[in-house]
Design a protein around this motif. Structure first.
Motif, short mmCIF file in Angstrom:
data_model
loop_
_atom_site.label_atom_id
_atom_site.label_comp_id
_atom_site.label_asym_id
_atom_site.label_seq_id
_atom_site.Cartn_x
_atom_site.Cartn_y
_atom_site.Cartn_z
N ILE A 70 0.88 -1.17 0.00
CA ILE A 70 0.00 0.00 0.00
C ILE A 70 0.91 1.22 0.00
O ILE A 70 1.71 1.40 0.92
N VAL A 76 -3.46 0.11 -3.55
CA VAL A 76 -3.11 -1.25 -3.17
C VAL A 76 -2.52 -1.97 -4.38
O VAL A 76 -3.05 -1.88 -5.49
N ASP A 85 -10.07 -0.72 -4.96
CA ASP A 85 -10.75 -1.19 -3.75
C ASP A 85 -11.91 -2.12 -4.10
O ASP A 85 -12.22 -3.05 -3.35
N LEU A 88 -10.42 -5.66 -5.02
CA LEU A 88 -9.61 -6.32 -4.00
C LEU A 88 -10.25 -7.58 -3.42
O LEU A 88 -9.58 -8.62 -3.36
N VAL A 124 -7.53 -3.24 4.59
CA VAL A 124 -6.92 -4.30 3.77
C VAL A 124 -6.80 -5.58 4.60
O VAL A 124 -7.09 -6.67 4.11
#
Length: 146
Positions: A70, A76, A85, A88, A124
């Protein structure tokens, strides 16, 4: 069934008291309730994190660990690929589906920039936990031992 009430007539003896005092019992139960209410959330809210020791030898691994990074802007990366996001959870579920020879998913190395906020790292880690990836190591730069 009759109840015997003590009377003041007689030789001055008192009849034994047949009532049970429940106040100490209630006090103990309330203390136990408070203890369980405080400790129960602590048992279930944790994310398992396996941190490497500083002087540990390299482990023999059949499966290459996945590196999640990150950057300081909150972007990410899985290995070197940028992931949004929204993507993910699906990417982490695909990683979790690939089991190694030991039947466990790959180990995860999580790297976060120093300027990054704590909330982003925890989001995360929450996604990792949701996907079933619990073998997470947080990577740091070794400090100067002077």
């Amino acid at each position: 069934m009759g109840m015997h009430l003590p009377s003041n007539k007689g030789r001055g003896r008192r009849a034994p008291m047949a009532d049970i005092n429940v106040t100490p019992l209630v006090d103990v139960m309330l203390v136990l309730l408070i203890i369980f209410m405080v400790t129960a959330p602590l048992l279930t809210a944790g994310v398992q994190v396996n941190l490497p020791e500083s002087r540990a030898k390299a482990l023999d691994q059949e499966q290459k660990p996945v590196q999640i990074s990150i950057d300081d802007k909150g972007q990410v990366f899985i290995d070197t690929d940028a992931v949004s996001d929204a993507e993910l959870p699906a990417k982490l579920a695909a990683i979790a589906a690939k089991k190694g020879a030991d039947g466990k998913p790959a180990a995860i190395y999580l790297r976060g920039d120093t300027a990054l906020g704590y909330g982003k790292v925890m989001r995360v880690m929450g996604e990792l936990n949701q996907a079933g990836l619990n073998r997470v190591s947080l990577l740091t730069d070794p400090s100067d031992p002077r």
